[in-house]
Write a protein that holds these residues in place. Structure first.
Motif, PDB file in Angstrom:
ATOM      1  N   UNK A  15      10.670   3.970  -6.404  1.00 52.62           N
ATOM      2  CA  UNK A  15       9.561   4.835  -6.797  1.00 52.62           C
ATOM      3  C   UNK A  15      10.048   6.206  -7.257  1.00 52.62           C
ATOM      4  N   UNK A  16      11.339   6.454  -7.103  1.00 56.67           N
ATOM      5  CA  UNK A  16      11.893   7.735  -7.522  1.00 56.67           C
ATOM      6  C   UNK A  16      12.017   8.732  -6.398  1.00 56.67           C
ATOM      7  N   UNK A  17      11.868   8.260  -5.157  1.00 53.42           N
ATOM      8  CA  UNK A  17      11.962   9.162  -4.021  1.00 53.42           C
ATOM      9  C   UNK A  17      13.371   9.670  -3.801  1.00 53.42           C
ATOM     10  N   UNK A  18      13.476  10.907  -3.367  1.00 56.72           N
ATOM     11  CA  UNK A  18      14.777  11.516  -3.070  1.00 56.72           C
ATOM     12  C   UNK A  18      15.007  11.581  -1.573  1.00 56.72           C
ATOM     13  N   UNK A  19      15.268  12.781  -1.062  1.00 59.79           N
ATOM     14  CA  UNK A  19      15.509  12.966   0.364  1.00 59.79           C
ATOM     15  C   UNK A  19      14.433  12.274   1.192  1.00 59.79           C
ATOM     16  N   UNK A  28      21.078   1.421   4.811  1.00 62.46           N
ATOM     17  CA  UNK A  28      20.594   2.074   3.592  1.00 62.46           C
ATOM     18  C   UNK A  28      21.490   3.246   3.224  1.00 62.46           C
ATOM     19  N   UNK A  29      21.842   4.056   4.211  1.00 60.63           N
ATOM     20  CA  UNK A  29      22.704   5.209   3.958  1.00 60.63           C
ATOM     21  C   UNK A  29      24.117   4.788   3.584  1.00 60.63           C
ATOM     22  N   UNK A  30      24.603   3.754   4.222  1.00 56.65           N
ATOM     23  CA  UNK A  30      25.957   3.273   3.935  1.00 56.65           C
ATOM     24  C   UNK A  30      26.074   2.691   2.527  1.00 56.65           C
ATOM     25  N   UNK A  31      24.941   2.234   1.987  1.00 56.35           N
ATOM     26  CA  UNK A  31      24.960   1.639   0.656  1.00 56.35           C
ATOM     27  C   UNK A  31      24.704   2.600  -0.471  1.00 56.35           C
ATOM     28  N   UNK A  32      24.520   3.892  -0.131  1.00 57.87           N
ATOM     29  CA  UNK A  32      24.238   4.901  -1.147  1.00 57.87           C
ATOM     30  C   UNK A  32      25.376   5.920  -1.211  1.00 57.87           C
ATOM     31  N   UNK A  33      25.596   6.543  -2.387  1.00 62.03           N
ATOM     32  CA  UNK A  33      26.663   7.549  -2.518  1.00 62.03           C
ATOM     33  C   UNK A  33      26.437   8.714  -1.552  1.00 62.03           C
ATOM     34  N   UNK A  87       0.837  -1.203   0.000  1.00 57.09           N
ATOM     35  CA  UNK A  87       0.000   0.000   0.000  1.00 57.09           C
ATOM     36  C   UNK A  87       0.873   1.256   0.000  1.00 57.09           C
ATOM     37  N   UNK A  88       1.904   1.242   0.830  1.00 52.68           N
ATOM     38  CA  UNK A  88       2.790   2.400   0.901  1.00 52.68           C
ATOM     39  C   UNK A  88       3.495   2.630  -0.432  1.00 52.68           C
ATOM     40  N   UNK A  89       3.934   1.557  -1.075  1.00 48.38           N
ATOM     41  CA  UNK A  89       4.627   1.722  -2.355  1.00 48.38           C
ATOM     42  C   UNK A  89       3.682   2.260  -3.420  1.00 48.38           C
ATOM     43  N   UNK A  90       2.439   1.797  -3.412  1.00 46.00           N
ATOM     44  CA  UNK A  90       1.467   2.306  -4.387  1.00 46.00           C
ATOM     45  C   UNK A  90       1.264   3.810  -4.208  1.00 46.00           C
ATOM     46  N   UNK A  91       1.228   4.266  -2.959  1.00 45.47           N
ATOM     47  CA  UNK A  91       1.092   5.699  -2.696  1.00 45.47           C
ATOM     48  C   UNK A  91       2.322   6.469  -3.173  1.00 45.47           C
ATOM     49  N   UNK A 104      11.194  -1.349   2.518  1.00 46.47           N
ATOM     50  CA  UNK A 104      10.484  -0.069   2.433  1.00 46.47           C
ATOM     51  C   UNK A 104      11.360   1.020   1.810  1.00 46.47           C
ATOM     52  N   UNK A 105      12.588   1.111   2.256  1.00 43.54           N
ATOM     53  CA  UNK A 105      13.509   2.113   1.721  1.00 43.54           C
ATOM     54  C   UNK A 105      13.882   1.804   0.274  1.00 43.54           C
ATOM     55  N   UNK A 106      14.002   0.518  -0.047  1.00 40.61           N
ATOM     56  CA  UNK A 106      14.257   0.116  -1.430  1.00 40.61           C
ATOM     57  C   UNK A 106      13.068   0.510  -2.310  1.00 40.61           C
ATOM     58  N   UNK A 107      11.850   0.309  -1.798  1.00 44.83           N
ATOM     59  CA  UNK A 107      10.652   0.711  -2.532  1.00 44.83           C
ATOM     60  C   UNK A 107      10.652   2.220  -2.771  1.00 44.83           C
ATOM     61  N   UNK A 108      11.062   2.967  -1.763  1.00 41.10           N
ATOM     62  CA  UNK A 108      11.109   4.427  -1.887  1.00 41.10           C
ATOM     63  C   UNK A 108      12.064   4.839  -3.004  1.00 41.10           C
ATOM     64  N   UNK A 109      13.228   4.249  -3.020  1.00 38.23           N
ATOM     65  CA  UNK A 109      14.208   4.574  -4.057  1.00 38.23           C
ATOM     66  C   UNK A 109      13.702   4.177  -5.435  1.00 38.23           C
TER      67      UNK A 109
END
Length: 319
Positions: free
Chosen positions: A272-276, A314-319, A206-210, A265-270
């Motif tokens: 979906x095109x989510x930024x900050x 999540x933060x450690x795995x991102x630039x 549901x959260x990812x669909x939103x 959840x954080x992977x879904x956010x990324x």
């Protein structure tokens, strides 16, 4: 800046929170303190202007930030906080103003149009004072409402789009599990295993669909999608006493499987095109409603804090 009631919401500059105040838990933190903290940790600050603040207040606040904020940092700027949320006084304020100005005959639409109108006025004042290239002007919306309604009404109102740099949502998951009496009755009978499966198989999709829906609305206006708040939302807001449900929610937040849910959840956010993404909250006692804290206390070991661990990974795995 916090806004606990319309009575204490700062209207004039001399009503602002000050460093010498005995406490900052009512009116919010002073601008001087927020800027000093941002400079010390080299993080972009996010300022919310009080809903009733006059233009002089807004201008003086912008001038204070320009004078002291590290020039390498940007400033995120938002008008109030969750103006759509009826538990806060800013909603009634915006509704009254919107209807009085004839922005709409529909009360809910009047809220959104006044929100857009006043936000643009505030953004315009900051644009005169603060370097525009260091300003991120944000409009924020409820994530579980149709973006075709909220986002579109505000972003398409007047010249709003010309003064906005980002669309923000609060993409929580599990929000509905304690929202009403029927949900409480259903969830309170679950085992911890059953609740974790509910979160995995229902709440996260549901959260990812939103996220995807609001990302599409943001793209339509050429804007990035960011999160002003986010995380799990296991909280009994139904008004019905259910201590066993509270205990179940506490246990879920402490369970190692919550870390796996956060990672997805954080992977879904990324995806979906989510930024900050701003997680609510860094540290907080679970018994203070909402289980918001990534940590329950500041010295909690990372191995005992599944949400904190997932956020760090999540933060450690991102630039």
């Amino acid at each position: 800046l916090g806004e606990s009631s319309e009575d204490i919401a700062a209207r004039r500059w001399n009503q602002r929170p000050a460093p010498q105040d005995a406490r900052w838990t009512i009116k919010g933190a002073p601008v001087e303190t927020m800027v000093a903290l941002s400079n010390r940790i080299h993080a972009d600050p996010w300022f919310t202007m009080p809903h009733a603040a006059d233009d002089d207040y807004v201008r003086r606040f912008a001038q204070a930030v320009k004078k002291s904020l590290d020039p390498k940092l940007k400033a995120y700027l938002e008008y109030s906080n969750e103006v759509w949320n009826t538990v806060y006084p800013q909603t009634a304020y915006a509704r009254k103003k919107g209807l009085a100005l004839g922005l709409s005959k529909d009360p809910d639409e009047a809220v959104l149009r006044f929100y857009a109108k006043r936000a643009v006025e505030i953004f315009s004042i900051w644009e005169e004072v603060f370097p525009k290239e260091r300003l991120v002007r944000v409009l924020a919306f409820q994530s579980d409402i149709s973006p075709e309604y909220a986002d579109e009404i505000a972003l398409s109102f007047g010249d709003t789009r010309n003064h906005v740099d980002a669309l923000a949502i609060g993409p929580y998951f599990g929000t509905d599990l304690g929202a009403d009496a029927a949900g409480v009755e259903r969830i309170r009978k679950m085992s911890l295993d059953e609740l974790m499966l509910e979160l995995e198989n229902s709440s996260l999709p549901k959260a990812k669909a939103q996220m995807l829906a609001h990302a599409a609305a943001a793209r339509k206006y050429g804007l990035p999608m960011i999160a002003y708040e986010g995380g799990q939302h296991l909280w009994n807001t139904s008004g019905q006493e259910a201590p066993e449900l509270d205990d179940l929610f506490y246990a879920a937040n402490r369970d190692p499987r919550m870390g796996a849910l956060y990672s997805r959840y954080l992977k879904d956010w990324a995806e979906a095109g989510g930024g900050l993404f701003i997680h609510l909250l860094d540290c907080g006692n679970f018994k203070n409603a909402g289980n918001w804290g990534a940590l329950e206390h500041l010295t909690q070991p990372r191995a005992e804090a599944p949400k904190f661990d997932a956020l760090q990974r999540f933060m450690e795995g991102r630039p």
